[in-house]
Write an enzyme that holds these catalytic residues in place. Structure first.
Site, PDB file in Angstrom:
ATOM      1  NE  ARG A  64      -0.434  -1.593  21.046  1.00 22.77           N
ATOM      2  CZ  ARG A  64      -0.452  -2.455  22.054  1.00 22.77           C
ATOM      3  NH1 ARG A  64      -1.442  -3.341  22.154  1.00 22.77           N
ATOM      4  NH2 ARG A  64       0.495  -2.439  22.956  1.00 22.77           N
ATOM      5  CG  HIS A  68       3.372  -3.419  18.369  1.00 19.82           C
ATOM      6  ND1 HIS A  68       3.176  -3.964  19.611  1.00 19.82           N
ATOM      7  CD2 HIS A  68       3.201  -2.086  18.534  1.00 19.82           C
ATOM      8  CE1 HIS A  68       2.893  -2.988  20.477  1.00 19.82           C
ATOM      9  NE2 HIS A  68       2.889  -1.855  19.845  1.00 19.82           N
ATOM     10  CG  ASP A  69       5.281  -7.141  11.172  1.00 27.82           C
ATOM     11  OD1 ASP A  69       6.089  -7.961  11.678  1.00 27.82           O
ATOM     12  OD2 ASP A  69       5.117  -7.037   9.947  1.00 27.82           O
ATOM     13  N   GLY A  74      11.652  -5.060  10.987  1.00 31.47           N
ATOM     14  CA  GLY A  74      11.037  -4.524   9.781  1.00 31.47           C
ATOM     15  C   GLY A  74       9.679  -5.156   9.513  1.00 31.47           C
ATOM     16  CG  ASN A  96       3.927  -7.584  20.325  1.00 31.49           C
ATOM     17  OD1 ASN A  96       3.520  -6.441  20.113  1.00 31.49           O
ATOM     18  ND2 ASN A  96       5.036  -8.065  19.797  1.00 31.49           N
ATOM     19  N   PRO A 163       8.922   1.182  21.490  1.00 27.70           N
ATOM     20  CG  PRO A 163       7.848   2.855  20.273  1.00 27.70           C
ATOM     21  CD  PRO A 163       8.461   1.495  20.137  1.00 27.70           C
ATOM     22  CG  HIS A 193      -1.995   6.269  20.481  1.00 30.96           C
ATOM     23  ND1 HIS A 193      -0.915   6.636  21.230  1.00 30.96           N
ATOM     24  CD2 HIS A 193      -1.762   4.967  20.124  1.00 30.96           C
ATOM     25  CE1 HIS A 193      -0.063   5.627  21.327  1.00 30.96           C
ATOM     26  NE2 HIS A 193      -0.555   4.599  20.663  1.00 30.96           N
ATOM     27  CG  ASP A 246      -9.670  10.016  19.987  1.00 33.50           C
ATOM     28  OD1 ASP A 246     -10.578   9.164  20.129  1.00 33.50           O
ATOM     29  OD2 ASP A 246      -9.367  10.516  18.890  1.00 33.50           O
ATOM     30  CG  ASP A 253     -11.646  12.103  15.248  1.00 40.26           C
ATOM     31  OD1 ASP A 253     -10.679  11.720  15.955  1.00 40.26           O
ATOM     32  OD2 ASP A 253     -12.793  12.186  15.704  1.00 40.26           O
TER      33      ASP A 253
HETATM   34  C1  HEM Z   1       5.020   6.476  19.607  1.00 43.82           C
HETATM   35  C2  HEM Z   1       5.180   5.424  20.368  1.00 43.82           C
HETATM   36  C3  HEM Z   1       4.039   4.568  20.822  1.00 43.82           C
HETATM   37  C4  HEM Z   1       3.857   4.089  22.067  1.00 43.82           C
HETATM   38  C5  HEM Z   1       4.773   4.305  23.262  1.00 43.82           C
HETATM   39  C6  HEM Z   1       2.629   3.332  22.077  1.00 43.82           C
HETATM   40  C7  HEM Z   1       2.115   2.665  23.155  1.00 43.82           C
HETATM   41  C8  HEM Z   1       0.869   2.077  23.199  1.00 43.82           C
HETATM   42  C9  HEM Z   1       0.310   1.430  24.359  1.00 43.82           C
HETATM   43  C10 HEM Z   1       1.003   1.269  25.699  1.00 43.82           C
HETATM   44  C11 HEM Z   1      -0.937   1.020  24.027  1.00 43.82           C
HETATM   45  C12 HEM Z   1      -1.968   0.361  24.953  1.00 43.82           C
HETATM   46  C13 HEM Z   1      -1.767  -1.115  25.118  1.00 43.82           C
HETATM   47  C14 HEM Z   1      -2.753  -1.663  26.111  1.00 43.82           C
HETATM   48  O1  HEM Z   1      -2.686  -1.290  27.276  1.00 43.82           O
HETATM   49  O2  HEM Z   1      -3.615  -2.468  25.739  1.00 43.82           O
HETATM   50  C15 HEM Z   1      -1.175   1.409  22.663  1.00 43.82           C
HETATM   51  C16 HEM Z   1      -2.327   1.191  21.981  1.00 43.82           C
HETATM   52  C17 HEM Z   1      -2.498   1.469  20.646  1.00 43.82           C
HETATM   53  N1  HEM Z   1      -1.533   1.943  19.786  1.00 43.82           N
HETATM   54 FE1  HEM Z   1       0.249   2.695  20.305  1.00 43.82          FE
HETATM   55  N2  HEM Z   1       2.095   3.377  20.825  1.00 43.82           N
HETATM   56  C18 HEM Z   1       2.916   4.113  20.023  1.00 43.82           C
HETATM   57  C19 HEM Z   1       2.749   4.354  18.664  1.00 43.82           C
HETATM   58  C20 HEM Z   1       1.715   3.861  17.920  1.00 43.82           C
HETATM   59  C21 HEM Z   1       1.644   3.944  16.483  1.00 43.82           C
HETATM   60  C22 HEM Z   1       2.733   4.507  15.596  1.00 43.82           C
HETATM   61  C23 HEM Z   1       0.456   3.394  16.116  1.00 43.82           C
HETATM   62  C24 HEM Z   1      -0.106   3.203  14.744  1.00 43.82           C
HETATM   63  C25 HEM Z   1       0.160   3.968  13.728  1.00 43.82           C
HETATM   64  C26 HEM Z   1      -0.216   2.977  17.326  1.00 43.82           C
HETATM   65  C27 HEM Z   1      -1.459   2.431  17.384  1.00 43.82           C
HETATM   66  C28 HEM Z   1      -2.087   2.045  18.551  1.00 43.82           C
HETATM   67  C29 HEM Z   1      -3.483   1.656  18.608  1.00 43.82           C
HETATM   68  C30 HEM Z   1      -4.466   1.681  17.447  1.00 43.82           C
HETATM   69  C31 HEM Z   1      -3.734   1.287  19.924  1.00 43.82           C
HETATM   70  C32 HEM Z   1      -5.042   0.754  20.500  1.00 43.82           C
HETATM   71  C33 HEM Z   1      -5.049  -0.752  20.439  1.00 43.82           C
HETATM   72  C34 HEM Z   1      -6.347  -1.404  20.882  1.00 43.82           C
HETATM   73  O3  HEM Z   1      -7.341  -0.731  21.098  1.00 43.82           O
HETATM   74  O4  HEM Z   1      -6.331  -2.641  20.980  1.00 43.82           O
HETATM   75  N3  HEM Z   1       0.592   3.253  18.396  1.00 43.82           N
HETATM   76  N4  HEM Z   1      -0.050   2.029  22.177  1.00 43.82           N
END
Ligand code: HEM
Length: 323
Positions: A64, A68-69, A74, A96, A163, A193, A246, A253
């Protein structure tokens, strides 16, 4: 006279366009550190493996972090800079606050500085670490292109441009398009995710008083929504409560896409990929074909790693502060 005026103007425009094209095309290189720090990737992998042994949450956090970076200014490690008395940095922006595991990057960077001082940028360390956590969790491996330089600016206020989990497909596409990414990238990268966890605050608006016509988001599988309601009880006293993204949250996966087909996407932005006809067919394909997901994800991660890359600038000595 008009043509005489136009000529120099058009020359200037062409020259400007050439400069812009050369600036926007990142000339990163898979072999960038072959001469200057051949052991760079091994050092980073060891730091990531070591941290993951002690804390299984590390892989999701590092993946993540890369996203975000790259989405703000960029892929320039602006997310790693600490706030200073005069400046609130990106890492203190609301989205963040839950990005953690910065210490893993610090650890890798400290070892890199001992092995090959001032060579490996913090931006490249994040990109390599993000690839490593995916591969370690059972996902694809790809060659990370390197040669990014580190930025000197980081503003918490800019994180508003990340986003939101409430976005629909049009909003997601707009956000990704600003970074030169397309709909295929939205769908493939959302597959990130497949790892990790979300706090209730990121999805609880879907569970109660969702809209004037629906108390619960109607795209939710009913039983799943009930389960989440129990986990995110109101008043929510446990700030750590939440849901894995998931059913196999530490394995990389394609279960994430199968969850979407089942109406079990945790965020509105996840489930929207299945509700919208423009992306539903891709979700169906990726839910059926894990190797297709792996190749699409790897290709999109390389594209994500090219976003806003700077090739001139500094290599920070410590990732938390500009030189
Ligand atoms: C498409 C738009 C995206 C949105 C709106 C989004 C939003 C979020 C949100 C709200 C969380 C949970 C934060 C929390 O409550 O702690 C999250 C977690 C996460 N996101 Fe996204 N995300 C997006 C795209 C991505 C992308 C592109 C990646 C990586 C390629 C990613 C990787 C992750 C990961 C791995 C987590 C889990 C983090 C953890 O367990 O600490 N996300 N995301």
């Amino acid at each position: 006279m008009a043509t005489l005026e136009q000529k120099p103007r058009s020359c200037v425009i062409i020259a400007l366009l050439l400069v812009m094209v050369s600036l926007s095309r990142a000339v990163l290189d898979a072999h960038y550190y072959d001469q200057t720090c051949p052991q760079a990737e091994e050092i980073i992998l060891q730091a990531v493996q070591n941290a993951t042994r002690h804390d299984p949450k590390v892989p999701a956090r590092l993946l993540r972090m890369f996203f975000h970076d790259c989405f703000i200014r960029g892929c320039d490690a602006s997310l790693l800079l600490d706030s200073t008395p005069g400046n609130q940095a990106e890492k203190n922006g609301p989205p963040n606050i839950s990005v953690r595991a910065f210490y893993v990057i610090d650890d890798a960077k400290a070892k890199l500085e001992m092995a090959c001082p001032h060579e490996v940028s913090c931006a490249d360390v994040i990109a390599i670490a993000a690839r490593d956590v995916v591969a370690m969790a059972g996902g694809p491996y790809w060659n990370v292109l390197k040669g990014r330089k580190d930025g000197r600016v980081s503003n918490a206020s800019e994180t508003i441009n990340l986003p939101a989990p409430t976005f629909n497909v049009t909003q997601l596409l707009q956000s990704f398009a600003k970074r030169g990414l397309g709909l295929k990238d939205v769908v493939a990268l959302s597959g990130g995710h497949t790892l990790g966890f979300s706090h209730c605050s990121s999805f609880e608006a879907r569970l109660r008083n969702f809209s004037s016509t629906h108390d619960v988001d109607p795209t939710f599988n009913h039983a799943f929504a009930q389960q989440l309601k129990t986990e995110c009880s109101k008043p929510n006293r446990d700030r750590n409560a939440g849901q894995f993204l998931d059913a196999t949250s530490s394995t990389f996966d394609n279960d994430y896409y199968r969850r979407l087909v089942a109406g079990e996407g945790v965020f509105g932005s996840d489930q929207a990929l299945y509700s919208d006809y423009r992306t539903r067919w891709m979700v169906n394909l990726l839910a059926q074909d894990q190797s297709l997901f792996f190749s699409e994800f790897a290709a999109s991660m390389v594209r994500l790693g090219n976003v806003g890359v700077r090739e001139v600038g500094e290599v920070r000595i410590k990732c938390r502060a500009v030189n």
